[in-house]
Design an enzyme around this catalytic site. Structure first.
Site, mmCIF file in Angstrom:
data_model
loop_
_atom_site.group_PDB
_atom_site.id
_atom_site.type_symbol
_atom_site.label_atom_id
_atom_site.label_comp_id
_atom_site.label_asym_id
_atom_site.label_seq_id
_atom_site.Cartn_x
_atom_site.Cartn_y
_atom_site.Cartn_z
ATOM 1 N N GLY A 6 0.819 -1.201 0.000
ATOM 2 C CA GLY A 6 0.000 0.000 0.000
ATOM 3 C C GLY A 6 0.849 1.246 0.000
ATOM 4 N N GLY A 15 2.397 5.452 4.593
ATOM 5 C CA GLY A 15 1.615 6.089 5.641
ATOM 6 C C GLY A 15 0.229 5.536 5.832
ATOM 7 C CD GLU A 34 -13.115 6.932 -12.327
ATOM 8 O OE1 GLU A 34 -13.242 5.728 -12.652
ATOM 9 O OE2 GLU A 34 -12.245 7.679 -12.812
HETATM 10 P P1 ADP Z 1 3.307 2.681 6.634
HETATM 11 O O1 ADP Z 1 4.120 1.638 7.303
HETATM 12 O O2 ADP Z 1 2.168 2.122 5.845
HETATM 13 O O3 ADP Z 1 4.094 3.657 5.842
HETATM 14 P P2 ADP Z 1 2.862 3.442 9.307
HETATM 15 O O4 ADP Z 1 2.284 2.217 9.865
HETATM 16 O O5 ADP Z 1 4.296 3.670 9.573
HETATM 17 O O6 ADP Z 1 2.608 3.536 7.759
HETATM 18 O O7 ADP Z 1 2.005 4.668 9.796
HETATM 19 C C1 ADP Z 1 2.581 5.795 10.389
HETATM 20 C C2 ADP Z 1 1.689 6.361 11.441
HETATM 21 O O8 ADP Z 1 0.495 6.856 10.876
HETATM 22 C C3 ADP Z 1 1.237 5.328 12.442
HETATM 23 O O9 ADP Z 1 2.147 5.192 13.464
HETATM 24 C C4 ADP Z 1 -0.084 5.892 12.920
HETATM 25 O O10 ADP Z 1 0.108 6.853 13.908
HETATM 26 C C5 ADP Z 1 -0.618 6.581 11.697
HETATM 27 N N1 ADP Z 1 -1.539 5.707 10.966
HETATM 28 C C6 ADP Z 1 -1.371 5.250 9.718
HETATM 29 N N2 ADP Z 1 -2.407 4.486 9.341
HETATM 30 C C7 ADP Z 1 -3.250 4.439 10.380
HETATM 31 C C8 ADP Z 1 -4.502 3.786 10.609
HETATM 32 N N3 ADP Z 1 -5.089 3.031 9.674
HETATM 33 N N4 ADP Z 1 -5.087 3.967 11.808
HETATM 34 C C9 ADP Z 1 -4.500 4.743 12.753
HETATM 35 N N5 ADP Z 1 -3.326 5.356 12.599
HETATM 36 C C10 ADP Z 1 -2.694 5.230 11.428
HETATM 37 ZN ZN ZN Z 2 -11.773 7.663 -17.044
#
Ligand code: ADP
Ligand code: ZN
Ligand code: MG
Length: 614
Positions: free
Chosen positions: A202, A205, A426
């Site tokens: 994905g 963030g 869409e």
């Molecule tokens: P990724 O690993 O997908 O890049 P992270 O897990 O490191 O993202 O997310 C970074 C921060 O963003 C998390 O520590 C949290 O605070 C916040 N966050 C991201 N997605 C969510 C979610 N679905 N629910 C709550 N907090 C989230």
């Molecule tokens: Zn289109």
């Protein structure tokens, strides 16, 4: 000497021994150079004077000094002189009958100290300082090759699924892993096959790392985590042994989770990396990872999770069965998801009563979970700067503004009007796709921006993998591509630039139909193969250089005819289903993503109504 080296642990004895040895050698050296020669230090000019006066009997020329003895008034004295670069010295000495001799006796010591001990000492020191700087280091410089994993043995992650808001599907899909880790024996008895590796895919963030920790937290098992870049960043040749070590550690701690974050840094396709100049180190690491994954059995209770935001560059070998054969999409949150994420993060700050997380979610299309966490944090800082007693809606809204200004370059910010256009566009695609005869069912409609190119998207799942397509199917596909643009025409009496990519694809398809598939009646069953000679798409006219002008015109006409037929087809469908178009688009604007079933519910209602009125 070792009392200021408290963190320098494992082979204490070796370390002590080394320090003592160095100290001893330095002491011997100092003793040799001073104690053995209780001599008088004289100036170089005085030395030359003495030589010229024939007073000097004997000298030993060292590297940086000259020692010797002279006799004045029958009394012998030892002297030493700092050596000066002087080419004539030896001649002068010989002329005055001085016995000349080089100094070897202490040169081995010099060599030892300056040639060996000092350089190694410096290296050793630098190395030591480096290894101290690496936090969480569980190893020393003597044990390099042992990875520094952050092992949460005792403080297993406290994170649970409750901390991960939205992402319902991803949570459901990982809950099986949790069940397994809680009681591996039960699964084994039942003979269920458990995936070895689960890949979380994905955009950045979206909570992939968070979700991985939550899986460990829910299952109450240790979480061994390492980031792909950590594998490759240190010494050459260490990556592979770290992988080995990682798996050894994991097996000892089972049941547990091994989490490899940013796996794309080691798992980059070998084909891609050989183009950009291969990296042996990374390749070895990757090979070791593949070998380790093949070599162990997940029924032992070790599950490997990995995360990436660039699945397309991963080496296909990683995705083969028995490795990361299960992939879970952790996508950007939709409206409900964002509301939930706001709620999770708003809990952490002191809020005024008026804060409405639904409204916040509505203002943050396209933001990821991490962006939202940033927003709430920023809002708290803003409120703090103002000395406000709590965080108010206005702080949050200002923080959203700021976040979006920052994002503007990264992903497009979408205003309400654009959102409406995208929704109809869409929906247009989706309805045409559902209503034409030959088309795959719509899986998902979304207006959440994914990248720079596509604003929204409509995804379809092929009913079966198809290699053969009939002309009608291609026509239907082209009609579906027109759906977006036509919907805009019907509703807004105008078209936006958003359909450009659709048009390009439609044109490509129509061209292949005519020139490469020989499916057009006017042009006939003939293949104009030229395109293959121009693999990088050249402008239409030049690609058909050896085709006669007349034929070119016929081809052009046929392509245009196909396109306009497809467009009329799309138009007819959408005009007949105008109410549904409105209904679905409005729902889409509200919810931001709809499932194929949501769409079919609305479309089928109409069919039922028709049937009852007939
Ligand atoms: P990724 O690993 O997908 O890049 P992270 O897990 O490191 O993202 O997310 C970074 C921060 O963003 C998390 O520590 C949290 O605070 C916040 N966050 C991201 N997605 C969510 C979610 N679905 N629910 C709550 N907090 C989230
Ligand atoms: Zn289109
Ligand atoms: Mg991450």
């Amino acid at each position: 000497m070792n009392k200021n080296l408290p963190k320098f642990d494992p082979p204490k004895k070796l370390q002590l021994f080394l320090w003592y040895a160095i100290a001893a050698i330095i002491l011997i050296y100092i003793y040799q150079s001073f104690a053995k020669f209780p001599s008088e230090t004289i100036s170089y000019s005085r030395f030359i004077q003495l030589v010229k006066a024939n007073k000097v009997k004997k000298v030993s020329i060292g590297r940086s000094y000259i020692k010797g003895s002279y006799a004045v008034d029958g009394k012998n004295s030892l002297f030493s002189v700092i050596k000066v670069e002087d080419k004539n010295l030896v001649n002068l000495l010989l002329k005055h009958g001085v016995e000349v001799d080089g100094v070897i006796s202490s040169d081995w010591l010099n060599n030892l100290i300056f040639g060996w001990i000092l350089p190694f000492g410096i290296l050793f020191f630098v190395w030591y300082m480096l290894s101290r700087r690496m936090k969480n280091s569980s190893t020393s410089i003597f044990g390099f090759g042992k990875g520094r994993f952050r092992i949460y043995t005792n403080q297993r992650p406290e994170t649970t699924f409750n901390d991960v808001a939205g992402e319902k599907e991803a949570k459901e899909e990982t809950s099986e892993v949790v069940e397994f880790l809680k009681d591996p024996q039960r699964f084994k008895r039942l003979g269920g096959r458990i995936p070895k590796g689960v890949l979380l895919v994905g955009p950045p963030g979206t909570g992939k790392t968070l979700l991985a920790r939550a899986v460990a937290g829910e299952a109450r098992v240790p979480f061994i985590s390492i980031s792909g870049s950590e594998f490759v960043e240190m010494f050459v040749g260490v990556g592979a042994s770290r992988v080995r070590d990682l798996f050894e550690t994991a097996k000892k701690m089972a049941p547990c989770i091994v989490f490899i974050d940013e796996i794309d840094t080691i798992g980059k396709s070998r084909a891609i990396s050989s183009v950009t100049g291969g990296n042996d180190e990374r390749e070895q690491t990757l090979n070791q990872l593949l070998a380790e994954m093949d070599g162990f059995d997940s029924s032992g209770g070790v599950i490997i999770l990995a995360a990436t935001n660039r699945p397309e560059i991963l080496d296909p070998a990683l995705l083969r069965p028995g490795r990361f054969d299960r992939q879970i999409l952790v996508d950007k949150p939709d409206l409900d998801g964002r509301e939930e994420i706001f709620e999770v993060h708003l809990k952490k700050i002191k809020l005024a009563g008026e804060v409405d997380s639904r409204r916040l979610a509505q203002q943050t299309v396209g933001l990821s979970g991490a962006d939202i966490a940033n927003v709430t944090n920023e809002a708290a800082l803003l409120a703090g700067r103002e000395n406000a007693s709590d965080v108010k809606m206005k702080h949050l809204e200002e923080a959203i503004e700021r976040q979006q200004v920052g994002l503007e370059r990264k992903s497009r910010r979408i205003n309400v009007n654009e959102k409406k256009i995208i929704a109809y566009h869409e929906t247009g695609h989706a309805i045409v796709a559902e209503m034409v005869k030959f088309s795959e069912p719509v899986q998902k409609i979304s207006i959440i921006p994914r990248g720079l190119a596509a604003l929204g998207y409509t995804s379809q799942r092929p009913l079966e993998d198809r290699y053969l397509m009939r002309k009608d199917e291609i026509m239907d596909k082209i009609a579906m591509l027109f759906g977006g643009r036509v919907a805009e025409e019907i509703i807004f009496d105008d078209v936006s630039t958003g359909a450009q990519n659709d048009l390009a694809r439609a044109t490509d398809m129509a061209k292949s139909l005519v020139t490469r598939l020989g499916m057009d009646d006017t042009v006939g069953p003939i293949i104009f193969d030229d395109i293959q000679k121009f693999p990088l798409r050249t402008p239409y006219s030049s690609a058909y250089s050896d085709i006669s002008e007349e034929t070119k015109k016929i081809i052009e006409k046929s392509v245009q005819k196909i396109l306009s037929e497809a467009r009329s087809k799309a138009r007819k469908i959408l005009e007949e289903n105008r109410d549904e178009l409105e209904q679905v688009a409005k729902l889409l604007m509200e919810k931001e993503t709809l499932s194929g079933d949501d769409l079919r519910d609305i479309l089928n209602k109409k069919k039922e109504e028709k049937e009852t009125t007939v």
